[in-house]
Scaffold this active site. Structure first.
Site, PDB file in Angstrom:
ATOM      1  CG  ASP A  86      74.662  23.496  42.209  1.00  0.00           C
ATOM      2  OD1 ASP A  86      74.475  23.736  41.007  1.00  0.00           O
ATOM      3  OD2 ASP A  86      74.483  22.373  42.730  1.00  0.00           O
ATOM      4  CD  GLU A 111      73.309  18.976  36.281  1.00  0.00           C
ATOM      5  OE1 GLU A 111      74.236  18.509  36.945  1.00  0.00           O
ATOM      6  OE2 GLU A 111      72.314  19.520  36.798  1.00  0.00           O
ATOM      7  CG  HIS A 141      77.860  20.686  38.710  1.00  0.00           C
ATOM      8  ND1 HIS A 141      78.146  21.608  39.688  1.00  0.00           N
ATOM      9  CD2 HIS A 141      76.506  20.649  38.625  1.00  0.00           C
ATOM     10  CE1 HIS A 141      77.015  22.109  40.177  1.00  0.00           C
ATOM     11  NE2 HIS A 141      76.005  21.540  39.540  1.00  0.00           N
TER      12      HIS A 141
HETATM   13 ZN   LIG Z   1      74.161  22.177  39.842  1.00  0.00          ZN
END
Ligand SMILES: [Zn+2]
Length: 186
Positions: A128, A119, A122
């Site tokens: 992703d 996370e 990100h």
């Molecule tokens: Zn992700």
């Protein structure tokens, strides 16, 4: 004639000297390493404080242009925990600001440091890539719950390095990215 020449010479020297001085002054900050510090707050995710710190430490070892540092107030990146039927998510501009939500159900089934580091990836600007192998951090839940790798691979680290090469750039609109981790039955 010779007097005029001397004056011209002095004037020319002054003109040359001024840009050199200015150039030196401007060059100094550019030569210093452009490290951006992203401050994060774990107060909304006390259960996962240690795993968030471990994930941040993994990133800090892998990259140098951006470093994550915990801070109680004034943080731009906040971690939260709870139950969300859609799972964990990162709501971020990809440039160090936003909110990371760790879902309890997913945290019971998948490696928690991997979730936190993924996370955080990100928030550092990575998308992703679920089809990737376990050695890839941004493959997330793709390789399944047996994957315990919580470190970015060299390509992911290089990507973050280049994204942050010029320091902090203005933030975009935060986008929420939900994790596609299949909920497993026990
Ligand atoms: Zn992700």
């Amino acid at each position: 004639m010779s007097r005029k020449f001397l004056l011209s010479g002095a004037a020319a020297l002054a003109v040359v000297a001024a840009p050199l001085t200015a150039g030196t002054a401007l060059a100094a900050p550019a030569a210093a390493p452009a490290v951006t510090t992203v401050y994060y707050d774990t107060s909304g995710a006390p259960t996962f404080r240690d795993v968030i710190r471990a994930g941040a430490a993994n990133w800090n070892r892998a990259v140098s242009n951006v470093q994550l540092q915990e801070r109680a107030s004034g943080a731009t990146l906040r971690y939260q925990e709870g139950n969300d039927p859609q799972g964990s998510y990162a709501e971020t501009d990809g440039h160090g600001s936003g909110r990371i939500f760790i879902d309890y159900t997913q945290a019971k089934q998948y490696d928690q440091v991997r979730i936190a580091a993924h996370e955080t990836g990100h928030a550092l600007g990575l998308p992703d890539h679920y089809q990737g192998p376990c050695t890839e951090l941004m493959s997330g839940g793709g390789p399944g719950p047996s994957c315990h790798n919580a470190n970015p691979n060299s390509q992911e680290a290089s990507r973050v390095q280049s994204l942050w090469a010029n320091g902090f750039r203005s933030a975009g609109v935060p986008t929420r990215i939900y994790e596609q981790m299949p909920v497993l039955s026990h």
